[in-house]
Design a protein around this motif. Structure first.
Motif, PDB file in Angstrom:
ATOM      1  N   THR A 524       0.839  -1.154   0.126  1.00  0.00           N
ATOM      2  CA  THR A 524      -0.061   0.111   0.150  1.00  0.00           C
ATOM      3  C   THR A 524       0.953   1.095  -0.100  1.00  0.00           C
ATOM      4  O   THR A 524       2.175   1.099  -0.097  1.00  0.00           O
ATOM      5  CB  THR A 524      -0.964   0.018   1.235  1.00  0.00           C
ATOM      6  N   LYS A 525       0.478   2.428   0.144  1.00  0.00           N
ATOM      7  CA  LYS A 525       1.243   3.612   0.007  1.00  0.00           C
ATOM      8  C   LYS A 525       2.053   3.814   1.180  1.00  0.00           C
ATOM      9  O   LYS A 525       3.147   4.295   1.347  1.00  0.00           O
ATOM     10  CB  LYS A 525       0.359   4.841  -0.175  1.00  0.00           C
ATOM     11  N   ASP A 526       1.601   3.065   2.183  1.00  0.00           N
ATOM     12  CA  ASP A 526       2.620   3.092   3.528  1.00  0.00           C
ATOM     13  C   ASP A 526       3.382   1.929   3.949  1.00  0.00           C
ATOM     14  O   ASP A 526       4.173   1.719   4.803  1.00  0.00           O
ATOM     15  CB  ASP A 526       1.683   3.453   4.985  1.00  0.00           C
ATOM     16  N   ARG A 527       3.204   0.898   3.311  1.00  0.00           N
ATOM     17  CA  ARG A 527       4.048  -0.355   3.618  1.00  0.00           C
ATOM     18  C   ARG A 527       4.309  -1.188   2.152  1.00  0.00           C
ATOM     19  O   ARG A 527       3.760  -1.128   1.009  1.00  0.00           O
ATOM     20  CB  ARG A 527       3.192  -1.078   4.458  1.00  0.00           C
ATOM     21  N   ASN A 528       5.492  -1.806   2.133  1.00  0.00           N
ATOM     22  CA  ASN A 528       5.873  -2.992   1.194  1.00  0.00           C
ATOM     23  C   ASN A 528       4.873  -4.253   1.513  1.00  0.00           C
ATOM     24  O   ASN A 528       4.088  -4.139   2.406  1.00  0.00           O
ATOM     25  CB  ASN A 528       7.162  -3.443   1.530  1.00  0.00           C
TER      26      ASN A 528
END
Ligand code: 7RM
Length: 683
Positions: A524-528
């Motif tokens: 997602t935009k905050d995590r791999n």
């Protein structure tokens, strides 16, 4: 080994106080974890004195540092290997595909052989082998080097080249190791198929991997009988168009069929083979092996491992987790057909220059003390086995290990399933004499090497916990939305950063690779993206991991999601119970009812009273919600060949009575028939 008694110190614990288990459960959790084990054990001063790592504080610091920069940590470990060419870039991640040590060149057989024969280890024993009938062989590093070189030339003479797939269908003989290392030497990719698999399973794995050559033996010894491997190969090859040649090692001398032009005797080919075969310079991402692992349904998955990252992590973990020293005699009882055999009989130990004990046969042949007899005669120092084996030993009784001097042992290990605390304590006390730390190692065919495990001189042990992720391994327990669970909240076991010995794909099926392992927690935009292990787990207040078993085995009872492994562990903690498997059957009122299949210890009577007692026992250990609705006594559980309980089959039996999924990995098909009949009789 000194024989001096240096019993491990045990905090808060063992003899008198039974483990305290909290009754309450956290109802907000997606998976409820209900067992609480309080005992803690530390290695003795004597063990710590010679351990590679002896301080928990140091380990914690190492883990913290590696967590900040896992790539730098693994680069340092990769430096312990002999590279023909150093890598240009250590790491590349393009979801969901990874590469490690890009541009580096090496050879796995070189790591295991060539680099030892220029040192004092040339004449050190590499393999101490014992056949089931009692015959013995010792191969020094020099001897193994010679055999591997010759056999590599044999493979070449039959046209095998880099990237060709070679199937190996053998028992536990040194030639299986020679065959694997010879493939690695010339850059062929081996596909070892467990010798207990049927012709049908073998054929499927040969065809899926498009193997060009099969290496087998006439037959293998197992419990005094011959397992006729070559016959199975003949059957499999009736429909396996890619196979051009078969090499047959003569083990038992039984009469077999040799097909002219296709089949060749190992010893005849070896007679004329040159003893020098230069190891190929292979790129770090060169495919080392394919190993099939059963999917929950349908066709088996061809797990593909490559060279540089795999060798880095197996070499590091073998040294640190088993605290391996040059004077150890190391015995891993796994079969070479499982990943444990690949990583912790062959590549890890040999890369470290260890002496490896290898045993051909069954643990109870000619008697249930065969393993302990081997430990005593060979003075084994490190012993690594599976919980299923430990539970079998418990069932057979203490008298068998008690007959033998096991004082050479200094370290014990387990792998393959959650080990219930009762089995852990038995292993610790009866086998280890309260002197040997136990490393409970969590990992998978897919992970290639150990991921979560104690380092035995440093990590305080809690029975039933695999303790902490190794340095450089970023494992966590998360909810469906990917957020971390709180302490003691059950959830999904994931790995948040790729690791070197990670499998690279499923052979021929990258889509399935992405779907099965990388779709539950996509980037997602905050995590791999996170790697999804398929296991449920919880972390306790000390950050220790408690594996609750496969997520597929989680059951929902009256709105509570319980890991069946915990209910099983509670059952097995009753003195009459040897083994248990718990599954769910749909129930109108509760959603699901729990059905427990219970194997009693030798000599215990199956009575109605005991049934009640067991239900009450689980109620006491966990809580009333976990009380099995039904208890079925049985003499055996359906297991995979590597000893894992196949709950899926039990589930099918209790729900429909019909088994639809794949049963090629089932150890003993008669067990299912008996369970089904029993079901008919009782209902
Ligand atoms: C090495 C191996 C993998 C599955 C894994 C778990 C279970 C393995 C442990 C364990 C609890 C352990 N590869 N598992 N080790 N569960 N504690 N120490 O077994 O591919 O055949 O199986 O086995 O469920 O996902 S495997």
């Amino acid at each position: 080994m000194a024989k001096k008694k240096a019993a491990g110190r045990s905090r808060k614990a063992s003899k008198k106080a039974a483990p305290k288990r909290a009754q309450q459960v956290t109802t907000t959790a997606e998976i409820e974890s209900v067992l609480r084990e309080q005992r803690v054990f530390e290695a003795s001063e004597e063990f710590k004195k010679r351990a590679h790592l002896s301080s928990f504080t140091k380990l914690k610091r190492l883990r913290r540092e590696a967590e900040k920069d896992p790539v730098a940590f693994w680069e340092r470990q990769a430096e312990a290997l002999d590279w023909f060419r150093k890598w240009d870039r250590a790491f590349e991640w393009k979801y969901p595909f990874v590469r490690w040590f890009i541009g580096g060149q090496l050879n796995a057989s070189y790591q295991c052989l060539d680099r030892h024969i220029t040192t004092w280890r040339r004449n050190k024993a590499a393999i101490v082998w014992e056949g089931e009938p009692g015959d013995q062989r010792i191969l020094t590093y020099d001897a193994l080097y010679n055999e591997v070189n010759k056999f590599a030339n044999v493979l070449k003479s039959l046209g095998i080249k880099r990237r060709d797939v070679v199937a190996i269908y053998m028992g536990m003989v040194p030639e299986a190791v020679i065959a694997m290392l010879a493939c690695a030497r010339i850059g062929a990719t081996h596909n070892v198929v467990f010798g207990g698999f049927s012709a049908e399973a073998l054929r499927e794995r040969i065809n899926d991997s498009k193997a060009k050559l099969v290496i087998t033996q006439d037959a293998a010894w197992r419990r005094g009988n011959e397992v006729r491997l070559k016959d199975a190969v003949d059957e499999a090859l009736k429909k396996a168009p890619t196979v051009k040649n078969v090499i047959v090692y003569r083990r038992t001398g039984t009469e077999i069929n040799m097909k002219m032009g296709r089949d060749h005797w190992w010893h005849e080919l070896m007679e004329g083979a040159s003893p020098v075969c230069k190891p190929e310079r292979l790129s770090s991402e060169h495919p080392l092996f394919i190993l099939y692992t059963s999917g929950s349904t349908g066709k088996p998955k061809g797990v593909l491992h490559t060279t540089g990252g795999y060798m880095t992590q197996v070499t590091y973990t073998t040294k640190m987790v088993f605290d391996l020293h040059d004077d150890d005699l190391y015995w891993c009882t796994a079969d070479i057909g499982w990943v444990t055999g690949h990583s912790y009989i062959v590549y890890g130990p040999l890369a470290n220059g260890a002496t490896v004990l290898m045993y051909e046969g069954a643990p109870n042949y000619p008697a249930p003390d065969r393993f302990w007899d081997i430990v005593e005669r060979h003075r084994v120092t490190i012993f690594y086995t599976a919980p299923t084996a430990i539970r079998a030993f418990m069932r057979w009784g203490e008298s068998y290990p008690r007959k033998h001097d096991l004082s050479s042992l200094r370290l014990l290990g387990t792998v393959g399933e959650p080990i219930n605390p009762e089995a852990w304590m038995w292993y610790y006390t009866v086998i280890g004499g309260k002197r040997c730390p136990i490393v409970d190692t969590w990992w998978q065919t897919e992970t290639g090497a150990i991921m979560i495990s104690p380092l035995p001189g440093a990590t305080p042990l809690k029975p039933g916990s695999a303790t902490l992720p190794l340095p450089g391994i970023l494992a966590d327990v998360v909810r469906s939305d990917g957020t971390s669970c709180k302490a003691n909240e059950g959830g999904y076991l994931v790995v948040k950063h790729p690791w070197p010995s990670m499998f690279r794909t499923l052979f021929g099926d990258p889509k399935r690779y992405k779907e099965v392992y990388w779709s539950k927690f996509p980037p997602t935009k905050d995590r791999n993206g996170y790697y999804f292990t398929g296991d449920g787990a919880r972390k306790d207040e000390d950050g220790y991991f408690w594996i609750m078993g496969r997520i597929d085995d989680v059951v929902n009872v009256s709105g509570h999601r319980l890991g069946t492994a915990e209910v099983e562990s509670a059952l097995v903690s009753h003195p009459s119970v040897a083994e248990a498997a718990v599954v769910a059957r749909p129930d109108e009122i509760k959603g699901n009812a729990l059905v427990a299949f219970v194997v009693l210890k030798a000599g215990v009577k199956e009575t109605e009273k005991l049934r009640q007692e067991l239900r009450e026992h689980v109620g006491k250990e966990i809580g009333p919600i976990a009380k099995p609705d039904e208890i079925r006594f049985t003499d055996a559980l359906p297991k995979t060949r590597s000893g894992k309980i196949m709950r899926r089959l039990l589930r099918e039996i209790v729900t429909s009575g019909v088994i639809r999924g794949d049963i090629t990995t089932l150890e003993d098909k008669a067990v299912i028939e008996r369970l089904r009949q029993q079901l008919g009789e009782e209902s």
